[in-house]
Design a protein around this motif. Sequence first.
Motif, PDB file in Angstrom:
ATOM      1  N   VAL A 123       0.842  -1.192   0.000  1.00  0.00           N
ATOM      2  CA  VAL A 123       0.000   0.000   0.000  1.00  0.00           C
ATOM      3  C   VAL A 123       0.874   1.237   0.000  1.00  0.00           C
ATOM      4  CG1 VAL A 123      -1.937  -1.102   1.176  1.00  0.00           C
ATOM      5  CG2 VAL A 123      -0.181   0.053   2.530  1.00  0.00           C
ATOM      6  N   LYS A 124       0.282   2.317  -0.483  1.00  0.00           N
ATOM      7  CA  LYS A 124       0.903   3.635  -0.410  1.00  0.00           C
ATOM      8  C   LYS A 124      -0.118   4.558   0.234  1.00  0.00           C
ATOM      9  CE  LYS A 124       3.736   2.868  -4.538  1.00  0.00           C
ATOM     10  NZ  LYS A 124       4.097   3.344  -5.898  1.00  0.00           N
ATOM     11  N   ILE A 125       0.204   4.996   1.444  1.00  0.00           N
ATOM     12  CA  ILE A 125      -0.698   5.855   2.193  1.00  0.00           C
ATOM     13  C   ILE A 125       0.110   6.629   3.224  1.00  0.00           C
ATOM     14  CG2 ILE A 125      -1.234   4.030   3.869  1.00  0.00           C
ATOM     15  CD1 ILE A 125      -4.083   5.237   4.064  1.00  0.00           C
ATOM     16  N   ASN A 126      -0.251   7.860   3.461  1.00  0.00           N
ATOM     17  CA  ASN A 126       0.367   8.657   4.525  1.00  0.00           C
ATOM     18  C   ASN A 126      -0.631   8.720   5.677  1.00  0.00           C
ATOM     19  OD1 ASN A 126       2.702   9.340   2.985  1.00  0.00           O
ATOM     20  ND2 ASN A 126       1.500  10.855   1.877  1.00  0.00           N
ATOM     21  N   ALA A 127      -0.447   7.830   6.638  1.00  0.00           N
ATOM     22  CA  ALA A 127      -1.421   7.727   7.724  1.00  0.00           C
ATOM     23  C   ALA A 127      -0.721   7.309   9.006  1.00  0.00           C
ATOM     24  CB  ALA A 127      -2.508   6.720   7.368  1.00  0.00           C
ATOM     25  N   THR A 128      -1.369   7.614  10.122  1.00  0.00           N
ATOM     26  CA  THR A 128      -0.848   7.247  11.433  1.00  0.00           C
ATOM     27  C   THR A 128      -2.026   7.093  12.387  1.00  0.00           C
ATOM     28  OG1 THR A 128       0.794   7.842  13.111  1.00  0.00           O
ATOM     29  CG2 THR A 128      -0.576   9.634  12.245  1.00  0.00           C
ATOM     30  N   LEU A 129      -1.767   6.609  13.587  1.00  0.00           N
ATOM     31  CA  LEU A 129      -2.804   6.534  14.610  1.00  0.00           C
ATOM     32  C   LEU A 129      -2.717   7.752  15.522  1.00  0.00           C
ATOM     33  CD1 LEU A 129      -3.006   2.837  15.917  1.00  0.00           C
ATOM     34  CD2 LEU A 129      -4.522   3.999  14.309  1.00  0.00           C
ATOM     35  N   SER A 140      -4.428  12.662   0.667  1.00  0.00           N
ATOM     36  CA  SER A 140      -5.461  11.895  -0.022  1.00  0.00           C
ATOM     37  C   SER A 140      -4.936  10.604  -0.645  1.00  0.00           C
ATOM     38  CB  SER A 140      -6.117  12.757  -1.110  1.00  0.00           C
ATOM     39  OG  SER A 140      -5.140  13.190  -2.047  1.00  0.00           O
ATOM     40  N   LEU A 141      -3.632  10.352  -0.546  1.00  0.00           N
ATOM     41  CA  LEU A 141      -3.046   9.136  -1.118  1.00  0.00           C
ATOM     42  C   LEU A 141      -3.591   7.894  -0.421  1.00  0.00           C
ATOM     43  CD1 LEU A 141      -0.808   7.950  -3.043  1.00  0.00           C
ATOM     44  CD2 LEU A 141       0.711   8.048  -1.046  1.00  0.00           C
ATOM     45  N   HIS A 142      -4.146   6.967  -1.187  1.00  0.00           N
ATOM     46  CA  HIS A 142      -4.609   5.678  -0.629  1.00  0.00           C
ATOM     47  C   HIS A 142      -4.653   4.629  -1.740  1.00  0.00           C
ATOM     48  CE1 HIS A 142      -9.087   7.103  -1.230  1.00  0.00           C
ATOM     49  NE2 HIS A 142      -8.360   7.239  -2.303  1.00  0.00           N
ATOM     50  N   GLN A 143      -3.506   4.016  -1.977  1.00  0.00           N
ATOM     51  CA  GLN A 143      -3.361   3.056  -3.070  1.00  0.00           C
ATOM     52  C   GLN A 143      -3.018   1.669  -2.527  1.00  0.00           C
ATOM     53  OE1 GLN A 143      -0.242   4.742  -5.493  1.00  0.00           O
ATOM     54  NE2 GLN A 143      -1.572   6.287  -6.394  1.00  0.00           N
ATOM     55  N   ILE A 144      -3.566   0.645  -3.173  1.00  0.00           N
ATOM     56  CA  ILE A 144      -3.222  -0.726  -2.833  1.00  0.00           C
ATOM     57  C   ILE A 144      -2.901  -1.485  -4.115  1.00  0.00           C
ATOM     58  CG2 ILE A 144      -5.677  -1.403  -2.750  1.00  0.00           C
ATOM     59  CD1 ILE A 144      -4.820  -3.454  -0.557  1.00  0.00           C
ATOM     60  N   TYR A 145      -1.767  -2.176  -4.097  1.00  0.00           N
ATOM     61  CA  TYR A 145      -1.290  -2.978  -5.224  1.00  0.00           C
ATOM     62  C   TYR A 145      -1.320  -4.445  -4.795  1.00  0.00           C
ATOM     63  CZ  TYR A 145       0.841   1.374  -7.047  1.00  0.00           C
ATOM     64  OH  TYR A 145       1.059   2.651  -7.510  1.00  0.00           O
ATOM     65  N   TYR A 146      -1.652  -5.331  -5.728  1.00  0.00           N
ATOM     66  CA  TYR A 146      -1.716  -6.753  -5.391  1.00  0.00           C
ATOM     67  C   TYR A 146      -1.593  -7.575  -6.667  1.00  0.00           C
ATOM     68  CZ  TYR A 146      -6.426  -5.290  -6.612  1.00  0.00           C
ATOM     69  OH  TYR A 146      -7.487  -4.707  -7.254  1.00  0.00           O
ATOM     70  N   GLY A 147      -1.181  -8.835  -6.490  1.00  0.00           N
ATOM     71  CA  GLY A 147      -1.038  -9.725  -7.634  1.00  0.00           C
ATOM     72  C   GLY A 147      -0.306 -10.985  -7.230  1.00  0.00           C
ATOM     73  N   ALA A 148      -0.358 -11.989  -8.096  1.00  0.00           N
ATOM     74  CA  ALA A 148       0.346 -13.243  -7.853  1.00  0.00           C
ATOM     75  C   ALA A 148       1.853 -13.005  -7.906  1.00  0.00           C
ATOM     76  CB  ALA A 148      -0.063 -14.285  -8.890  1.00  0.00           C
ATOM     77  N   LEU A 149       2.584 -13.669  -7.023  1.00  0.00           N
ATOM     78  CA  LEU A 149       4.028 -13.471  -6.968  1.00  0.00           C
ATOM     79  C   LEU A 149       4.719 -13.914  -8.253  1.00  0.00           C
ATOM     80  CD1 LEU A 149       4.622 -14.600  -3.281  1.00  0.00           C
ATOM     81  CD2 LEU A 149       4.816 -12.272  -4.167  1.00  0.00           C
ATOM     82  N   ASP A 150       4.137 -14.881  -8.944  1.00  0.00           N
ATOM     83  CA  ASP A 150       4.732 -15.326 -10.205  1.00  0.00           C
ATOM     84  C   ASP A 150       4.138 -14.614 -11.416  1.00  0.00           C
ATOM     85  OD1 ASP A 150       2.223 -16.434 -10.418  1.00  0.00           O
ATOM     86  OD2 ASP A 150       2.885 -18.522 -10.467  1.00  0.00           O
TER      87      ASP A 150
END
Length: 303
Positions: A123-129, A140-150
């Motif tokens: 993920v790409k996000i600028n966030a904290t608790l 406003s950045l909130h990106q998630i990347y995903y996919g099979a390792l192969d």
Amino acid sequence: MRILIVGAGATGGYFGARLAQVGRDVTFLVRERRFKQLQQNGLVLCTPQGVEKLQPQLAQVGSLRGAYDLIILTVKSFGLAQAMEDIAPAVDEQTLIMPLLNGMRHIDLLRDRFGDKVIGGLVKINATLGEQGEVVQMTSLHQIYYGALDGRNDTRLQRVDEALRAASVETFFSDNIIGELWEKWLLLSTLGAVCCLTRGDTQQALTADGGEALLHGIFSEVLATITSDGYQPRPAATAKIFALLSNPTTPMTSSMYRDLTQGYDIEADQVIGDLVRRASRNGVSVPLLNAMNVNLQVYQKRH
């Protein structure tokens, strides 16, 4: 699709909330303190657009019932060993496990335990608790990347894509998630090393005498290390990362730096230490990364 989010910090809390808000069957696996906090206050998102609140489905270790289709790991890297034990009862033949951890070592550890159930994610996000446990999204950045390792995104991965695309975040279904993971490590480790070594943000570092040379030197050492260890360079991507880091008008800090300044445990070994070991194994000279690694080890011993 039953989704288990392991951890409800800034990353897990944010992306899990976005999935729950669109009706996905999401459960958060959390420790007792966070369990009580979320029960009492709900899961609060403070975003640039305003404040949102929801009552999440919660579980604790030992209370998981049945297997989940997708398990998203959002713990800190030093909590991975325990997390693998915690999720074991929730894994069956159909389960996919997506770690959103920093570095690359976690991939090998998870595959040793769970085999081809492990897929790539970041993920790409600028966030904290915040102080009350609220998730604070700083930009406003909130990106998630995903996919099979192969790179073979079969029907199992397509179901994951369908589930994630419904959420109000930017999704990237990648056929080169390994490359994306290497490149995030390049960004994250350079940023973390510069900020932790200078005890400031990138703007402060770059405007100091010798700051530009420091950033360039660290970036070059990281790039040489990951290339020696399997990364297939994409010049356009690495140039974009360097341009982002070296922009003196945009102050940036890393989560490791923020944790360090607050006296928390940090992912020093996973973000920097593992790079130093890989460099040594492959005969790459990394004096700046070695200095940073020593610096962070001293910090950890004191805390």
